[in-house]
Design a protein around this motif. Structure first.
Motif, mmCIF file in Angstrom:
data_model
loop_
_atom_site.group_PDB
_atom_site.id
_atom_site.type_symbol
_atom_site.label_atom_id
_atom_site.label_comp_id
_atom_site.label_asym_id
_atom_site.label_seq_id
_atom_site.Cartn_x
_atom_site.Cartn_y
_atom_site.Cartn_z
ATOM 1 N N GLU A 2 5.504 -36.633 -55.581
ATOM 2 C CA GLU A 2 6.269 -35.626 -56.307
ATOM 3 C C GLU A 2 7.714 -36.078 -56.537
ATOM 4 O OE1 GLU A 2 8.465 -32.601 -55.033
ATOM 5 O OE2 GLU A 2 7.714 -32.448 -52.972
ATOM 6 N N PHE A 16 6.652 -32.699 -50.574
ATOM 7 C CA PHE A 16 5.481 -31.823 -50.537
ATOM 8 C C PHE A 16 4.215 -32.620 -50.833
ATOM 9 C CE2 PHE A 16 2.542 -29.059 -52.895
ATOM 10 C CZ PHE A 16 2.269 -28.144 -51.897
ATOM 11 N N ARG A 55 12.629 -25.074 -47.260
ATOM 12 C CA ARG A 55 11.866 -25.009 -46.001
ATOM 13 C C ARG A 55 10.436 -24.586 -46.325
ATOM 14 N NH1 ARG A 55 14.685 -23.868 -40.720
ATOM 15 N NH2 ARG A 55 16.703 -24.859 -40.964
ATOM 16 N N THR A 56 9.551 -24.812 -45.372
ATOM 17 C CA THR A 56 8.238 -24.187 -45.510
ATOM 18 C C THR A 56 8.403 -22.708 -45.163
ATOM 19 O OG1 THR A 56 7.537 -24.598 -43.217
ATOM 20 C CG2 THR A 56 7.056 -26.318 -44.819
ATOM 21 N N ALA A 57 7.447 -21.903 -45.599
ATOM 22 C CA ALA A 57 7.513 -20.467 -45.356
ATOM 23 C C ALA A 57 7.373 -20.174 -43.865
ATOM 24 C CB ALA A 57 6.392 -19.775 -46.128
ATOM 25 N N ARG A 66 8.675 -22.922 -41.141
ATOM 26 C CA ARG A 66 10.107 -23.122 -41.424
ATOM 27 C C ARG A 66 10.563 -24.576 -41.252
ATOM 28 N NH1 ARG A 66 12.068 -18.658 -37.481
ATOM 29 N NH2 ARG A 66 10.004 -19.108 -36.690
ATOM 30 N N GLU A 120 10.874 -7.019 -56.330
ATOM 31 C CA GLU A 120 10.053 -7.104 -55.122
ATOM 32 C C GLU A 120 9.595 -8.542 -54.847
ATOM 33 O OE1 GLU A 120 9.095 -4.865 -52.634
ATOM 34 O OE2 GLU A 120 10.866 -3.951 -53.524
ATOM 35 N N ARG A 176 9.358 -10.124 -47.230
ATOM 36 C CA ARG A 176 10.584 -9.513 -46.703
ATOM 37 C C ARG A 176 11.324 -8.847 -47.844
ATOM 38 N NH1 ARG A 176 9.332 -13.047 -43.210
ATOM 39 N NH2 ARG A 176 10.043 -12.913 -41.051
ATOM 40 N N LEU A 225 1.975 -19.387 -52.701
ATOM 41 C CA LEU A 225 3.359 -19.162 -52.288
ATOM 42 C C LEU A 225 3.512 -17.828 -51.588
ATOM 43 C CD1 LEU A 225 4.820 -20.429 -55.608
ATOM 44 C CD2 LEU A 225 4.741 -21.625 -53.426
ATOM 45 N N ALA A 226 4.358 -17.867 -50.578
ATOM 46 C CA ALA A 226 4.614 -16.635 -49.837
ATOM 47 C C ALA A 226 5.550 -15.765 -50.648
ATOM 48 C CB ALA A 226 5.271 -16.971 -48.505
ATOM 49 N N ILE A 227 5.138 -14.571 -50.942
ATOM 50 C CA ILE A 227 6.007 -13.687 -51.722
ATOM 51 C C ILE A 227 6.004 -12.284 -51.153
ATOM 52 C CG2 ILE A 227 6.087 -14.855 -53.968
ATOM 53 C CD1 ILE A 227 3.672 -13.118 -54.760
ATOM 54 N N GLY A 228 7.136 -11.648 -51.313
ATOM 55 C CA GLY A 228 7.213 -10.222 -51.001
ATOM 56 C C GLY A 228 7.078 -9.877 -49.530
ATOM 57 N N GLU A 267 15.658 -18.110 -50.296
ATOM 58 C CA GLU A 267 14.608 -18.564 -51.187
ATOM 59 C C GLU A 267 13.342 -18.554 -50.351
ATOM 60 O OE1 GLU A 267 15.003 -22.632 -52.522
ATOM 61 O OE2 GLU A 267 15.046 -21.889 -54.567
ATOM 62 N N GLN A 268 12.308 -17.965 -50.880
ATOM 63 C CA GLN A 268 11.068 -17.967 -50.114
ATOM 64 C C GLN A 268 10.595 -19.397 -49.927
ATOM 65 O OE1 GLN A 268 9.393 -15.491 -48.650
ATOM 66 N NE2 GLN A 268 10.989 -14.024 -49.206
ATOM 67 N N GLY A 269 10.097 -19.678 -48.759
ATOM 68 C CA GLY A 269 9.700 -21.041 -48.455
ATOM 69 C C GLY A 269 8.392 -21.441 -49.116
ATOM 70 N N ILE A 270 8.128 -22.721 -49.026
ATOM 71 C CA ILE A 270 6.875 -23.268 -49.536
ATOM 72 C C ILE A 270 5.826 -23.089 -48.450
ATOM 73 C CG2 ILE A 270 5.729 -25.397 -50.234
ATOM 74 C CD1 ILE A 270 8.518 -26.374 -51.164
ATOM 75 N N GLU A 271 4.725 -22.511 -48.827
ATOM 76 C CA GLU A 271 3.725 -22.281 -47.793
ATOM 77 C C GLU A 271 2.846 -23.506 -47.583
ATOM 78 O OE1 GLU A 271 -0.046 -19.462 -47.028
ATOM 79 O OE2 GLU A 271 1.841 -18.434 -47.477
ATOM 80 N N ILE A 272 2.896 -24.024 -46.398
ATOM 81 C CA ILE A 272 1.997 -25.111 -46.006
ATOM 82 C C ILE A 272 1.329 -24.645 -44.721
ATOM 83 C CG2 ILE A 272 1.792 -27.534 -45.328
ATOM 84 C CD1 ILE A 272 4.225 -28.182 -46.991
ATOM 85 N N PRO A 273 0.030 -24.385 -44.776
ATOM 86 C CA PRO A 273 -0.643 -23.832 -43.590
ATOM 87 C C PRO A 273 -0.372 -24.671 -42.341
ATOM 88 C CG PRO A 273 -2.110 -23.804 -45.483
ATOM 89 C CD PRO A 273 -0.886 -24.556 -45.906
ATOM 90 N N GLU A 282 2.432 -24.888 -40.735
ATOM 91 C CA GLU A 282 3.815 -25.362 -40.642
ATOM 92 C C GLU A 282 4.756 -24.173 -40.774
ATOM 93 O OE1 GLU A 282 4.309 -28.372 -39.838
ATOM 94 O OE2 GLU A 282 2.279 -29.107 -40.171
#
Lengths: 174, 389
Positions: free
Chosen positions: A73, B50, A128-130, B44, A44, B21, B16-19, B34-40, B42
Motif C-alpha cells: 500500500e 496495512f 491506529r488500529t481500532a 490501538r 453519528e 463512540r 471499519l469501526a464506526i459509531g 479518527e476512528q481506527g483501522i480495524e484489524i482483528p 489488534e
C-alpha cells in the motif's frame, strides 16, 4: 486536526476562567467549537481512517499507483523522507523486484517521489488500529488479569508500593 | 496473483469501526479523533503499513512485563500466508542431516515443550529517529514487545535428524507470500545458536496458540536476537554448510564494521550479519510533550539487552548533567526486558527526561545514535520532553 484541538481547548479554558457570564461564554465557546468541527464530527458516523493510503496527485500518480501498489500500500511510500539519491536506489531496487516501471518513466517517477516525500517534509502521522471490539476486549482483559495473578505486572505497584523491594543494585539476577 | 488475493482478503477482513463512540468523546480524546483501522486481534496499534501488515506497539504499553498479544508489534516483510490449515501444515527438516523428515503439527505438539520469555525487537526499531533518514518501515520506538514463547526446542528436532559434521548453519523458510520478483524471506543462523537450549520452534505465545500475525502454527524463536531471525510460519528447516546466501542475509540485516558517514557506500564484506540485540531503554511514561502537575511523578519504562542482562537504568532530569538509578522491576528472565521506574519530585518548568541502560557486558546506551544505511539497532539514550505546571 491539531488546530481544531487547540481551538476547542482554548475555548473551554476561556469559559472556565470566569464564573461571571459563564453561560454566555459557554455558549460562545460551544458555537466556536461547533463551527470549528467539520460536519462529520457532529454526525453519528465519523470518517474512519483509511485502511490503505493513496498516492498524492501529480503527473505520475497513476503510473506510480500501478507500479508500486500492486505489491504494497501507499503508506509504505508516504512515510518515507528520502533524498533524491535514496529514492533513485529504491526505485531501481523495486524495478528489479518486479515493479512495472517503464524505462522512460523512471526519472519522472524518482522526481515525483522525491518531490512529495523529501527529507524536508513533515513527518507522516500514522493512524491506529481500532479499539478491539467487546468480545476480544473481554479476552484481552482476561489475559491481562491472568497475567497479573501470575506475577504483579503493574510497574507502579510493583516498584513503588512494595517496601520490601531492594535497590536494583542489591538484587541479584536469577 | 498472491498479493491481489491477499489484498482483497485483508480488505474484506477490515470492516471499519464506526459509531462506537459519540463524536464529542472522539473529539475529546486525540487517539479517537479518527476512528481506527480495524484489524482483528489488534488493539490501538500504530499502523505503519496495512498491506502488508506492520504494526507498532505504542510506548504507553511498555508498562506490563508480558505484552498481551493484541499489543505485540507485528513485522511482516511481505504478505501473510493466504491459507493456513493446522491439518495441512508440514515442517520439513533436511540438508546436512543423517535422516531428513517431515513433521505434522500434531507431531510437533507431542515433543517436549520448553518455555522462554523473550523480548523480540525488530532490527529496524527506531529507524525513523536516524538523521539523515533512511529507507524502510519508519518505526518509532515500539517495534519491540515481550512474550512467553513455548514449543519444542529446535535442538531436539535437529538431534532427531542427526546433524552431520558439515552442518554449520540452520536455514529457516516461512510461508510468506512473495509479491513480484521479491527475494523470498529466507535467513539462517549459526548451528551453535540453533543448538542452544533456549532456541525454539515456538507454537504458543503467552499460553495460547500463535495467532496468524505472529506466525501460526509455528515460528522459530531465536532469543535475544533481532526479530528477523525468528522466522514466522516456519515450514522448512535446512542444515547448510555455510551461511544462507540471499537478500535478507546480505545486503539486508547487515551492520557496517566501521562507523560510516551518510552517503558512503558500504560493501557487504565491510559489514556483518546482525545477531544479538544491543542495550536499550525506552520511556513508557510520562508521554513526550505532556504537561504534568508538580509533585510526585513516576517515570517508568522498559530496558533490554538481547543476550545480556540489564544491570542498571539511570534517569536524568537535567539534560544529562546528573544521573540517578531507576528501580528495576522484580520480573526478570534472561532474554526479557526489565521494567523500571523512578519517582521524580517534579517542580515547575520544562524538562527533558533522559534514560540510559547498562548491561552485564558493560555496554551502555550511547548519547547519539550510530547511523547506518539501513537504520538498524537504534539505541541512543531515550528522551521525552515534558512541561511541569
Amino acid at each position: 486536526m491539531l488546530d481544531r484541538e487547540r481551538l476547542g481547548n482554548a475555548s473551554f479554558r476561556g469559559a472556565s476562567r470566569s464564573r461571571k457570564g459563564f453561560f454566555r461564554k459557554a455558549l460562545l465557546a460551544a458555537s466556536i467549537f461547533a463551527l470549528a468541527l467539520p460536519f462529520w464530527a457532529l454526525s453519528e458516523k465519523p470518517t474512519p481512517a483509511k485502511p490503505a493510503e493513496d498516492l498524492p496527485p501529480g503527473a505520475m500518480q497513476a503510473k506510480a499507483t500501478t507500479a508500486c501498489l500492486a505489491c504494497h500500500e501507499a503508506r509504505i511510500i508516504v512515510q518515507q523522507r528520502l533524498s533524491k539519491a535514496a529514492w533513485t536506489k529504491e526505485v531501481d531496487k523495486m524495478a528489479k523486484w518486479g515493479a512495472a516501471v517503464d524505462a522512460n518513466d523512471r526519472d519522472a517517477l524518482i522526481d515525483y517521489l522525491s518531490t512529495n516525500f523529501g527529507p524536508d517534509r513533515p513527518a507522516y502521522e500514522p493512524p491506529r488500529t481500532a479499539v478491539e471490539k467487546s468480545g476480544s476486549e473481554r479476552g484481552a482483559a482476561k489475559t491481562s488479569s491472568k497475567l497479573k495473578k501470575q506475577s504483579a505486572t503493574d510497574p507502579v505497584s510493583t516498584h513503588l508500593t512494595d517496601s520490601t523491594a531492594a535497590l536494583p543494585y542489591a538484587m541479584s539476577p536469577n | 496473483m498472491n498479493s491481489r488475493r491477499d489484498f482483497l482478503k485483508q480488505m474484506s477482513g477490515a470492516a471499519l469501526a464506526i459509531g462506537a463512540r459519540s463524536p464529542v468523546m472522539a473529539w475529546a480524546d486525540p487517539l479517537l479523533q479518527e476512528q481506527g483501522i480495524e484489524i482483528p486481534g489488534e488493539d490501538r496499534m500504530i499502523v505503519r503499513s496495512f498491506r502488508f501488515v506492520d504494526l507498532e506497539t505504542p510506548v504507553e504499553y511498555f508498562n506490563i512485563w508480558l505484552t498481551p498479544v493484541n499489543h505485540f508489534f507485528v513485522r511482516n516483510h511481505m504478505h501473510e500466508p493466504g491459507e493456513l490449515s493446522a491439518d495441512d501444515w508440514r515442517l520439513t527438516v533436511s540438508g546436512e542431516v543423517e535422516k531428513q523428515f517431515t513433521l505434522t503439527l500434531a507431531e510437533v505438539s507431542r515433543l517436549e515443550t520448553h518455555t522462554v520469555v523473550n523480548t523480540l525487537e525488530c532490527a529496524g526499531n527506531g529507524r525513523s529517529l536516524h538523521r539523515p533518514q533512511v529507507p524502510g518501515i519508519q518505526w518509532g520506538k515500539g517495534a519491540v514487545s515481550t512474550a512467553r514463547f513455548s514449543g519444542p526446542r529446535l535442538r531436539d528436532v535437529l538431534q532427531r535428524a542427526g546433524v552431520k559434521a558439515s552442518g554449520k548453519h540452520v536455514m529457516f523458510r516461512g510461508l510468506d507470500e512473495v509479491p513480484g520478483k521479491v527475494p523470498p524471506f529466507i535467513r539462517s543462523i549459526p548451528i551453535e545458536k540453533a543448538l542452544d537450549s533456549d532456541t525454539l520452534i515456538a507454537t504458543h505465545m503467552n499460553g495460547a496458540p500463535l495467532t496468524r500475525h505472529h506466525g501460526f502454527p509455528a515460528r522459530a524463536l531465536v532469543p535475544g536476537w533481532i526479530g528477523a531471525a525468528s522466522c514466522k510460519w516456519l515450514t522448512e528447516i535446512k542444515i547448510l554448510e555455510s551461511e544462507f546466501v540471499g537478500n535478507f542475509m546480505s545486503p539486508g540485516y547487515r551492520f557496517p564494521n566501521q562507523p560510516v558517514t551518510p552517503g558512503d557506500a558500504v560493501k557487504p564484506e565491510d559489514a556483518h550479519v546482525l545477531t544479538g540485540l544491543n542495550v536499550k531503554s525506552v520511556i513508557s511514561g510520562p508521554s513526550d510533550g505532556g504537561t504534568l502537575k508538580s509533585g510526585r511523578v513516576v517515570v517508568h519504562g522498559a530496558a533490554w539487552a538481547g543476550e545480556a542482562d540489564v544491570v542498571k537504568v539511570e534517569i536524568s532530569t537535567d539534560g544529562g548533567a546528573t544521573w540517578t538509578p531507576a528501580k528495576l522491576g522484580h520480573e526478570q528472565a534472561h532474554y526479557a526486558w526489565r521494567l523500571w521506574s523512578y519517582e521524580w519530585k517534579a517542580k515547575g518548568g520544562d524538562y527533558t527526561i533522559l534514560t540510559r541502560a547498562t548491561d552485564s557486558q558493560g555496554r551502555t546506551q550511547p548519547d547519539a545514535p550510530v547511523w547506518n544505511p539501513s537504520g538498524y539497532l537504534y539505541n541512543a539514550v531515550d528522551q521525552v520532553k515534558v512541561h511541569v505546571g
